[in-house]
Design a protein around this motif. Structure first.
Motif, mmCIF file in Angstrom:
data_model
loop_
_atom_site.group_PDB
_atom_site.id
_atom_site.type_symbol
_atom_site.label_atom_id
_atom_site.label_comp_id
_atom_site.label_asym_id
_atom_site.label_seq_id
_atom_site.Cartn_x
_atom_site.Cartn_y
_atom_site.Cartn_z
ATOM 1 N N GLY A 1 40.035 -4.819 51.563
ATOM 2 C CA GLY A 1 40.351 -6.126 51.155
ATOM 3 C C GLY A 1 40.586 -5.931 49.631
ATOM 4 O O GLY A 1 41.055 -6.751 49.011
ATOM 5 N N ILE A 2 40.316 -4.560 49.149
ATOM 6 C CA ILE A 2 40.656 -4.310 47.653
ATOM 7 C C ILE A 2 41.496 -3.183 47.358
ATOM 8 O O ILE A 2 41.380 -2.168 48.053
ATOM 9 C CB ILE A 2 39.159 -4.176 47.006
ATOM 10 N N HIS A 3 42.532 -3.390 46.830
ATOM 11 C CA HIS A 3 43.576 -2.243 46.707
ATOM 12 C C HIS A 3 43.654 -1.904 45.204
ATOM 13 O O HIS A 3 43.571 -2.918 44.477
ATOM 14 C CB HIS A 3 44.774 -2.926 47.303
ATOM 15 N N GLY A 4 44.230 -0.786 44.929
ATOM 16 C CA GLY A 4 44.376 -0.162 43.748
ATOM 17 C C GLY A 4 45.589 0.986 43.748
ATOM 18 O O GLY A 4 46.031 1.333 44.686
ATOM 19 N N ILE A 5 45.734 1.277 42.504
ATOM 20 C CA ILE A 5 46.686 2.582 42.120
ATOM 21 C C ILE A 5 46.058 3.351 41.283
ATOM 22 O O ILE A 5 45.136 3.197 40.626
ATOM 23 C CB ILE A 5 48.063 2.051 41.824
ATOM 24 N N ASP A 6 46.689 4.624 41.081
ATOM 25 C CA ASP A 6 46.324 5.511 39.984
ATOM 26 C C ASP A 6 47.578 5.966 39.225
ATOM 27 O O ASP A 6 48.412 6.397 40.216
ATOM 28 C CB ASP A 6 45.458 6.576 40.553
ATOM 29 N N VAL A 7 47.803 6.118 38.078
ATOM 30 C CA VAL A 7 48.821 6.353 37.300
ATOM 31 C C VAL A 7 48.648 7.467 36.475
ATOM 32 O O VAL A 7 47.389 7.696 35.678
ATOM 33 C CB VAL A 7 49.396 4.979 36.696
ATOM 34 N N SER A 8 49.681 8.133 35.815
ATOM 35 C CA SER A 8 49.650 9.064 34.752
ATOM 36 C C SER A 8 51.021 8.951 34.213
ATOM 37 O O SER A 8 51.770 7.969 34.418
ATOM 38 C CB SER A 8 49.345 10.340 35.312
ATOM 39 N N TYR A 9 51.286 9.893 33.259
ATOM 40 C CA TYR A 9 52.697 9.828 32.557
ATOM 41 C C TYR A 9 53.786 9.958 33.844
ATOM 42 O O TYR A 9 55.247 9.633 33.374
ATOM 43 C CB TYR A 9 52.674 11.150 31.793
ATOM 44 N N ALA A 10 53.654 10.460 34.783
ATOM 45 C CA ALA A 10 54.513 10.615 35.786
ATOM 46 C C ALA A 10 55.302 9.080 36.243
ATOM 47 O O ALA A 10 56.570 8.883 36.804
ATOM 48 C CB ALA A 10 53.976 11.098 37.251
ATOM 49 N N GLN A 11 54.393 8.193 35.964
ATOM 50 C CA GLN A 11 54.938 6.627 36.352
ATOM 51 C C GLN A 11 55.724 5.921 35.087
ATOM 52 O O GLN A 11 56.350 5.022 35.356
ATOM 53 C CB GLN A 11 53.801 5.842 36.918
ATOM 54 N N GLY A 12 55.830 6.729 34.071
ATOM 55 C CA GLY A 12 56.366 6.235 32.800
ATOM 56 C C GLY A 12 55.761 5.021 32.327
ATOM 57 O O GLY A 12 54.600 4.652 32.601
ATOM 58 N N LYS A 13 56.755 4.144 31.639
ATOM 59 C CA LYS A 13 56.272 2.984 31.223
ATOM 60 C C LYS A 13 56.034 1.718 31.915
ATOM 61 O O LYS A 13 57.066 1.604 32.854
ATOM 62 C CB LYS A 13 57.381 2.511 29.779
ATOM 63 N N ILE A 14 54.891 1.165 32.157
ATOM 64 C CA ILE A 14 54.568 0.421 33.288
ATOM 65 C C ILE A 14 54.432 -1.014 32.764
ATOM 66 O O ILE A 14 53.860 -1.238 31.644
ATOM 67 C CB ILE A 14 53.181 0.541 33.932
ATOM 68 N N ASP A 15 55.039 -2.126 33.285
ATOM 69 C CA ASP A 15 54.970 -3.385 33.149
ATOM 70 C C ASP A 15 53.645 -3.951 33.947
ATOM 71 O O ASP A 15 53.840 -4.156 35.030
ATOM 72 C CB ASP A 15 56.077 -4.281 33.680
ATOM 73 N N TRP A 16 52.586 -3.970 33.370
ATOM 74 C CA TRP A 16 51.327 -4.357 34.052
ATOM 75 C C TRP A 16 51.251 -5.868 34.433
ATOM 76 O O TRP A 16 50.445 -6.058 35.564
ATOM 77 C CB TRP A 16 50.166 -3.897 33.149
ATOM 78 N N GLN A 17 51.889 -6.666 33.877
ATOM 79 C CA GLN A 17 52.053 -7.958 34.160
ATOM 80 C C GLN A 17 52.631 -8.066 35.737
ATOM 81 O O GLN A 17 52.106 -8.993 36.472
ATOM 82 C CB GLN A 17 52.623 -8.915 33.223
ATOM 83 N N LYS A 18 53.738 -7.302 35.841
ATOM 84 C CA LYS A 18 54.443 -7.332 37.047
ATOM 85 C C LYS A 18 53.605 -6.639 38.277
ATOM 86 O O LYS A 18 53.494 -7.199 39.413
ATOM 87 C CB LYS A 18 55.794 -6.724 36.870
ATOM 88 N N VAL A 19 52.899 -5.602 37.604
ATOM 89 C CA VAL A 19 51.870 -5.025 38.759
ATOM 90 C C VAL A 19 51.030 -5.910 39.452
ATOM 91 O O VAL A 19 50.739 -5.941 40.405
ATOM 92 C CB VAL A 19 51.210 -3.799 37.990
#
Length: 287
Positions: free
Chosen positions: A85-103
């Motif tokens: 029931g609890i989901h997440g992601i992991d990120v680094s420079y490989a994902q570039g500039k992220i729009d966290w509000q959309k995430v």
């Protein structure tokens, strides 16, 4: 007077066969040309009335045959086990500039991003160029975060821990800090474990909280199992309906895919689930 008849040149079996072969060859070419022209002329009709319905039917068959407990989520473009029931992601420079509000806003069938592990450092000199931005913007969007360090056994474990702590602040509301352990760097396993223990001990001493160990399932079984059982684990094992790490394995997070599509991120991203419920998840957060 007897009339002399001119000798008639008879066709040999060989010449007759050659002529038939040539005629057949041209006939085949003509048929192929006609078929190609018909295919070009009729291709829109063929796609519209044959291929398209067949494709839809095939997708329907796939959907019917899909495991209902391990379905494909079309917006994330991966399969996710339902029992978490609890989901997440992991990120680094490989994902570039992220729009966290959309995430944060993305959701399908109650699957939404609630936590993120963010790369901070590597070795004793490398800082992820997007770390500070991600570390600042993800919490603003309401996502619980944890920082991770890519560990190199050839470098001093204690020096790596100091470098990590200089870069990533550990504060109220954060998940525990993480040691990403994926390689021996050509060293004996005993050397890797010694430096890793030094790294983990220093982080725990300075933060008052045990770090989490991230690793792949095979690496864990080969080099870490029975040596770090007191530490919570985050294990990578892709495209499977369940993580078969063993009943006694102390895993809390499972990285189940490296190909997820998430709104606000323009590159594929790792997708994770938490093993427990919301109460267990809250207990992990630093207070």
């Amino acid at each position: 007077m007897r009339q002399v008849r001119k000798p008639v040149k008879r066709k040999t079996a060989k010449s007759t066969a050659r002529k038939k072969k040539t005629d057949n060859k041209w006939s085949l070419r003509i048929r192929l040309i006609v078929a190609a022209m018909l295919l070009i002329l009729l291709s829109p009709l063929y796609y519209g009335y044959v291929l398209k319905p067949f494709s839809a039917t095939w997708q329907w068959i796939k959907d019917i045959g899909e495991d209902p407990e391990f379905p494909t989520y079309s917006s994330y473009d991966i399969r996710i086990p339902r029992k978490y029931g609890i989901h997440g992601i992991d990120v680094s420079y490989a994902q570039g500039k992220i729009d966290w509000q959309k995430v944060k806003a993305m959701e399908e069938d109650d699957v939404r991003i609630q936590f993120a592990f963010i790369k901070a450092t590597e070795g004793i000199t490398l800082v992820d160029p997007y770390f500070q931005r991600n570390w600042r913007e993800a919490p603003k969007a309401g996502i619980i975060c944890g920082a991770y360090h890519y560990f190199h056994p050839r470098k001093s474990g204690k020096q790596q821990a100091r470098f990590f702590l200089q870069t990533a602040s550990f504060e109220t509301g954060d998940l525990p800090m993480i040691a990403d352990v994926e390689t021996l760097d050509g060293l004996p396993p005993e050397r890797m474990r010694r430096e890793l223990k030094s790294f983990l001990s220093h982080i725990e001493k300075k933060t008052g909280t045990k770090p989490i160990i991230y690793t792949g399932l095979s690496f864990y079984r080969d080099y870490l199992k029975d040596y770090f059982d007191e530490y919570k684990l985050w294990i990578a094992h892709y495209y499977k309906p369940e993580l078969k790490a063993g009943a006694n394995t102390n895993w809390y997070f499972w990285q189940l895919s490296d190909k997820a599509k998430v709104s606000g991120i323009n590159h594929p991203v790792d997708f994770n689930v938490f093993k427990g419920d919301s109460t267990a998840f809250r207990r992990l957060i630093y207070h």
